[in-house]
Design an enzyme around this catalytic site. Structure first.
Site, short mmCIF file in Angstrom:
data_model
loop_
_atom_site.label_atom_id
_atom_site.label_comp_id
_atom_site.label_asym_id
_atom_site.label_seq_id
_atom_site.Cartn_x
_atom_site.Cartn_y
_atom_site.Cartn_z
N HIS A 199 43.05 -51.28 3.94
CA HIS A 199 42.76 -49.88 3.54
C HIS A 199 43.98 -49.30 2.37
O HIS A 199 44.53 -48.51 2.61
CB HIS A 199 43.22 -49.10 5.43
CG HIS A 199 43.29 -47.66 5.11
ND1 HIS A 199 42.12 -46.90 4.34
CD2 HIS A 199 42.75 -47.17 6.28
CE1 HIS A 199 42.52 -45.42 5.16
NE2 HIS A 199 42.16 -45.86 6.21
N LYS A 236 18.50 -49.70 12.16
CA LYS A 236 17.14 -49.99 12.50
C LYS A 236 17.27 -51.71 11.64
O LYS A 236 15.81 -52.77 11.02
CB LYS A 236 16.33 -49.72 11.05
CG LYS A 236 15.95 -47.77 11.78
CD LYS A 236 15.38 -47.02 10.76
CE LYS A 236 15.36 -46.11 10.56
NZ LYS A 236 14.79 -45.31 9.44
C1 NCD Z 1 43.38 -45.84 10.33
C2 NCD Z 1 42.62 -46.51 10.90
O1 NCD Z 1 41.24 -46.24 10.50
O2 NCD Z 1 41.92 -48.11 9.90
N1 NCD Z 1 42.96 -45.13 10.37
C3 NCD Z 1 43.76 -43.92 9.44
O3 NCD Z 1 42.18 -44.22 8.19
N2 NCD Z 1 44.39 -43.11 9.47
C4 NCD Z 1 44.57 -46.37 11.33
C5 NCD Z 1 44.65 -46.29 12.94
O4 NCD Z 1 42.77 -46.84 13.17
O5 NCD Z 1 44.89 -46.77 13.33
#
Ligand code: NCD
Length: 302
Positions: A129, A80
């Site tokens: 990540h 939204k």
């Molecule tokens: C990874 C990501 O999301 O970056 N996956 C995960 O979290 N284990 C790797 C990927 O998506 O290739």
């Protein structure tokens, strides 16, 4: 209040403490079964996920806490037009801690500016990540007994693969880690990794996996990140650039570990799964212990 946006938010010593806690959780899970009674985790996932979201949820449930959240931008008020800043203000009224995945680099950082609760970056675009990195470090540490003195090959999409970026940033802090970056020229690591993060460290960039396999202690395979390509044809041209199979593995050391953050597409053939060197499903289990340790640490309950 502490957040986790980047693996470097924890010092080497704090990282070691967290990995030790994860190891104790693995050995004595019942000791931790009620540590988060009455606490709630929100999972705010604006991008698809299986492992990361569910392992956060499993981690909180294993600690006695509860979970709530959404698993796609379409099912949240983002559809939204609500901003991340407003969403996090709202979620802060419902939960004690949150994990956020977002297609835009830096979105979890924006959330921290408005949040009343700890924010964990569960993946922001092609950027970072950190919880996957903690999982990777825990897996290497528990399987190899060390994080220093290793030669690690990172193979596949090193440009868009955020797990690769976070892992490199983290591993440069350990002694005598040599990096072998294996990718097609189009999918090399971003220049900030090469020119800043890896500056002064031992690394090489190659395109051929077979040539370097014999010297690796760890092979970190990654998928080509389809969703980050602007052009479908480019993706199709790149997608099967590396395929690890049983035959290729004859070139590798007897004790080389094979890691993969998953999901896998074609880059590791299923005939590798039964090889004792393949630890990618162990990595998944380790991700739960590490996230339990992280939740306890950020909530001040460790
Ligand atoms: C990874 C990501 O999301 O970056 N996956 C995960 O979290 N284990 C790797 C990927 O998506 O290739």
């Amino acid at each position: 209040m502490r957040h986790l946006l980047n693996p470097l938010d924890f010092s080497v010593q704090e990282t070691e403490q967290l990995l030790n806690l994860a190891s104790d959780i693995e050995k004595n899970p019942s000791k931790y079964a009620h540590k988060c009674d009455g606490k709630r985790l929100a999972t705010l996932f604006y991008e698809p996920s299986t492992r990361t979201r569910l392992s956060f949820e499993a981690a909180m449930m294993n600690l006695g806490g509860t979970v709530l959240g959404f698993s796609s931008a379409d099912s949240s008020s983002a559809s939204k037009g609500e901003s991340v800043a407003d969403t996090i203000r709202v979620i802060s009224c419902y939960a004690n801690i949150c994990a956020m995945r977002h297609p835009k680099e830096g979105a979890p950082k924006v959330a921290t500016l408005y949040s009343g609760i700890p924010v964990i970056n569960a993946g922001d675009g092609g950027h970072q990540h950190p919880t996957q990195t903690l999982t990777d470090l825990y897996t290497i540490q528990s399987q190899k007994g060390r994080l220093d003195n290793i030669t690690i090959g990172l193979c596949g999409d090193l440009k868009f693969g955020r797990t690769v970026h976070s892992l490199i940033e983290s591993l440069v802090r350990y002694k005598n880690v040599r990096f072998v970056l294996i990718s097609p020229p189009e999918l090399r690591v971003p220049s900030y990794i090469r020119d800043e993060v890896l500056k002064g460290f031992e690394y090489e960039e190659v395109t051929n996996l077979d040539d370097v396999l014999p010297k690796l202690d760890i092979l970190y395979m990654t998928r080509v990140q389809k969703e980050r390509f602007f052009n479908e044809e480019e993706y199709i041209r790149m997608k099967d650039c590396y395929v690890l199979n049983k035959d290729k593995l004859t070139l590798a050391k007897e004790d080389m570990l094979i890691l993969h953050p998953l999901p896998r597409v074609n880059e590791i053939s299923v005939d590798v799964d039964s090889d004792p060197r393949a630890v990618y499903f162990k990595q998944v289990q380790n991700g739960v212990y590490v996230r339990m340790a992280l939740i306890l640490t950020l909530l001040g309950l460790a």
